[in-house]
Structure formats: structure tokens, C-alpha cells
Design a protein around this motif. Structure first.
Motif: not given
Length: 416
Positions: A77-85, A358-361, A367-372
Motif C-alpha cells: 500500500g501507500v501512506t502519506m504523512r504531512m507535518e508529522g500527521r 506536484e502543485a499540492a506538494l 494556510l495552504p499547508v493546513r488546507l492541503r
């Protein structure tokens, strides 16, 4: 002096696409020459994950026993973690295709295809052979010219030339087929680390604002780690020093720090990849067709390059075979119209998704990071995510009945 020879199909480029096409055509009894500029496979490849449809197709083509003999790693599978979450995950076992992606070194995969092709008397493999140009007359491609490592010059005439020579295709350039090159905002630096025994077999995307790592379990016991960096930012990164680079990786994913300190010791342990897409209005001319990255270059996101190349070959082999039986001369461009239309549509869909990703990353402001994070969490909660991602990573490879093999003929007899 130039040596001249003839064949039915001349393939330029011995990567996965060229090697597989050589195997499929020669198994059909089509005289095929495969010319590859490298003299061996002892080099590093990045795209080593075969998506589930590619694994299914290769087994239908009869390569299952050879894959089993070599061994591979299934990705669960694949897992995504953003800013530690943790914000998103996919369980590959839940896709209807009922097959897991596999990781196998490209040298081994290419070797499997070469072995199948070289078992056929109509196949010829030329290593250390660099394409220097095309032979053309009245707008038709009639063959190509080459220079070998020992200085020997070759001219190979063919009813069809297939350009399978990658993202910087010399065949494409020689044919005057212009590509629209779109640089991505960031490039990629990758390296390998030993994989701890308790790591698991999930691919991971670890994101910290506009920095991210792709961490892939790799056969037999490695992690392949890819790190984004700003376009033309390699010089600045190196100027800051190797320790700073290594510390930056560990800051994104602290789990890697012990492995980095022990096993990543110099820039020579890393590999740089410039990221861009290349799109063409024409993939073919009379006597010529392009496949794989030569026809439409994609980015490393989702590891689709090798899988798109395999799908090109599986779709193209029966087209070539039919064309050769219907004409005794150069294969006309019109033969490939449907193939190009269908494959271009799929590749553009993949490229569109990759650019969105790529645009999201690339987001860095708070604010854009929280919305992502919120968007990925919302998508993660919806069962529709399996349909959305399934269209991109699990598009089927329609295998022609004439190319299907049981693979039994390749199984070595059991030893007492």
C-alpha cells in the motif's frame, strides 16, 4: 567503411520498453534488431516498481516463472504523512485487480526480456551501439545509422524503426519530432538505504511543508528514498555541505537518521534526476514510431514511467505485427493513429494528475499547508478514493491473444 544490413523492425534503446518489444516481436517470428548504446546493465535505475496491471500483463505474457525465479518484493500500500500527521493511505489489496505491485531491479527485468528474445533465431541484440542518425528518403524513415564502441559504423535498414531511447531520445530529435518540454518546479535526488526488518512493505510519502521524501521498499532489502529540491538547486545544496543535506533529510523523517549516519556518506551515494514532462503532437512518421519516455515523458510521481512503457509495448506489438503482414514496404504512419490516440489520452491523464500532485506538494505558506492536510484527510475518509486512484494506477494492459504464454516453457526442471 560502413556495414549495411536489413531487418523488419529496428528498435533503438534497450530499456524495459525496447527489451520487452524485442521479445514480443521475435516470439511472433518477426525479424528484429535491438540496438543499445550501453554494454551492460550494471547501472542504477530509479523506476523499479511495477504497478499491479504491469505484473498481471507480464504473467499473461509468460514471464511469471522468470519473475518468481529471480524474486521480487510486493508493495502492500501507500501512506502519506504531512507535518508529522498521517493524512492518507491506500491498501493495494482493496483494488478489484486483486494483484499487488511488485518491486524488481530493472537490470533483472530487462535481462528476463532479453533472455526470451535471444531464444528466438530471428532476434539480434547489438550492445555498445550508439544511434548517430536516421536513414530517410522522400519523408520516409528507412533505417538508422550507428557507431559501435570499436569504431565500426553500421547502417541498418528496416521496414519500421522504433524509438525506445528514453526521455532524451536521439531518434526523436533526428526525426524532427518536436517535443513540448515543461520543466517542473523541482528536481529529485535519490539514494538507497538498508531496509530494517520491521519496516514493512508500504510505500510512504513524507511531507513537511514544501519538502518531501518518497520512501519505497525495494527488492531485496533496501529503501529507495527520493528527495525533492528546487529547480537548479543542486549546486546550492552541495555548497551547504553533505552534513547539512543529511540533516535536512532526517528532519523530514527522523526514523531515517540512524540509517543516514551509517550508510549515506557522500554525494557519490546519491543520484540526481531533472524533472520535466515532454509531450509531442506526432509520435510517428512513415517508417517510425516512438514509445515510452521518447513519446511522452512523465514525472516520477506514482512511479508510472516504466508502467506506461510496458503498456505502450503491449498495445503496440499486435499493431506492428498486423502492419507487417499487410504491407511488404515501409510501415505507414497511419497504421499507428489509433495506438497514438489511445495512449496519448492515458498519458495525458497521468500527467495531469502528476501536475496536480506536484502543485499540492509545493505549498509552504501556513494556510495552504493546513488546507492541503484537510483535503487529503477528507479524501482518505471516502471510499471513492479507490476509484479515483484506480483509474490512474490500475489502467488495464490489454494483452493480445497471440502474445499470451503460459510461461511453462521457461520453467527449469525440478532438481532431485
Amino acid at each position: 567503411m560502413t556495414s549495411t544490413s536489413t531487418t523488419d523492425v529496428l528498435i533503438v534503446g534497450g530499456g524495459p520498453a525496447g527489451a520487452l518489444l524485442g521479445a514480443l516481436l521475435s516470439r511472433r517470428g518477426i525479424r528484429t534488431v535491438l540496438a543499445e548504446k550501453q554494454t551492460g546493465l550494471e547501472r542504477d535505475f530509479r523506476g523499479e516498481t511495477l504497478a499491479a496491471p504491469s505484473a498481471v500483463a507480464l504473467r499473461q505474457l509468460g514471464f511469471g516463472p522468470a519473475l518468481e525465479r529471480h524474486g521480487y518484493l510486493e508493495t502492500t500500500g501507500v501512506t502519506m504523512r504531512m507535518e508529522g500527521r498521517r493524512v492518507f493511505s491506500l491498501d493495494y489489496g482493496r483494488f478489484p485487480i486483486n494483484t499487488l505491485p511488485i518491486d524488481i531491479p530493472q537490470p533483472a527485468l530487462i535481462g528476463i526480456f532479453q533472455e526470451a528474445a535471444q531464444a528466438e533465431p530471428v532476434f539480434e541484440y547489438l550492445s555498445g551501439t550508439t544511434c548517430t542518425g536516421l536513414v530517410e528518403q522522400d519523408g520516409k524513415v528507412l533505417g538508422a545509422t550507428f557507431k559501435q564502441k570499436d569504431g565500426t559504423r553500421l547502417e541498418i535498414r528496416a521496414r519500421l524503426v522504433v524509438g525506445a531511447d528514453g526521455r532524451f531520445s536521439k531518434v526523436r530529435k533526428a526525426a524532427g519530432l518536436e517535443a513540448l518540454i515543461t520543466p517542473m518546479e523541482r528536481d529529485f535526488l535519490s539514494f538507497k538505504l538498508p531496509r530494517p526488518g520491521d519496516w514493512g512493505r508500504q510505500a510512504e510519502l513524507v511531507v513537511d511543508r514544501d519538502k518531501h521524501l518518497v520512501v519505497l521498499p525495494t527488492f531485496p532489502d533496501f529503501l529507495r528514498v527520493g528527495h525533492n529540491l528546487p529547480k537548479r538547486g543542486l549546486g546550492e545544496l552541495r555548497s551547504a555541505g553533505f552534513e547539512a543535506f543529511r540533516d535536512g533529510i532526517a528532519a523530514i523523517d527522523p526514523r531515517l537518521r540512524p540509517l543516514l549516519e551509517t550508510h549515506l556518506t557522500s554525494w557519490e551515494d546519491t543520484s540526481f534526476l531533472e524533472i520535466f514532462t515532454a509531450e509531442l503532437d506526432r509520435w510517428a512518421k512513415d517508417g517510425l514510431v516512438l514509445i515510452g519516455d521518447a513519446s511522452h515523458t512523465v514525472t516520477p510521481i506514482l512511479g508510472q514511467g516504466v508502467n506506461l512503457a510496458i503498456q505502450d509495448v503491449v498495445c503496440l506489438a499486435p499493431v506492428i505485427a498486423r502492419a507487417l503482414t499487410r504491407t511488404g514496404a515501409t510501415v505507414p504512419e497511419a497504421v499507428f493513429a489509433r495506438f497514438v490516440t489511445e495512449r496519448r489520452a492515458h498519458k495525458r491523464q497521468v500527467t495531469k494528475y502528476q501536475r496536480m500532485q506536484e502543485a499540492a506538494l509545493a505549498q509552504s505558506a501556513p494556510l495552504p499547508v493546513r488546507l492541503r492536510r484537510a483535503r487529503f484527510r477528507a479524501l482518505d475518509a471516502l471510499p471513492v478514493k479507490y476509484r479515483v486512484f484506480g483509474r490512474v494506477i490500475n489502467a488495464p494492459h490489454p494483452v493480445d491473444p497471440a502474445d499470451r504464454r503460459t510461461g511453462v516453457e521457461h520453467v527449469e526442471p525440478a532438481r532431485a
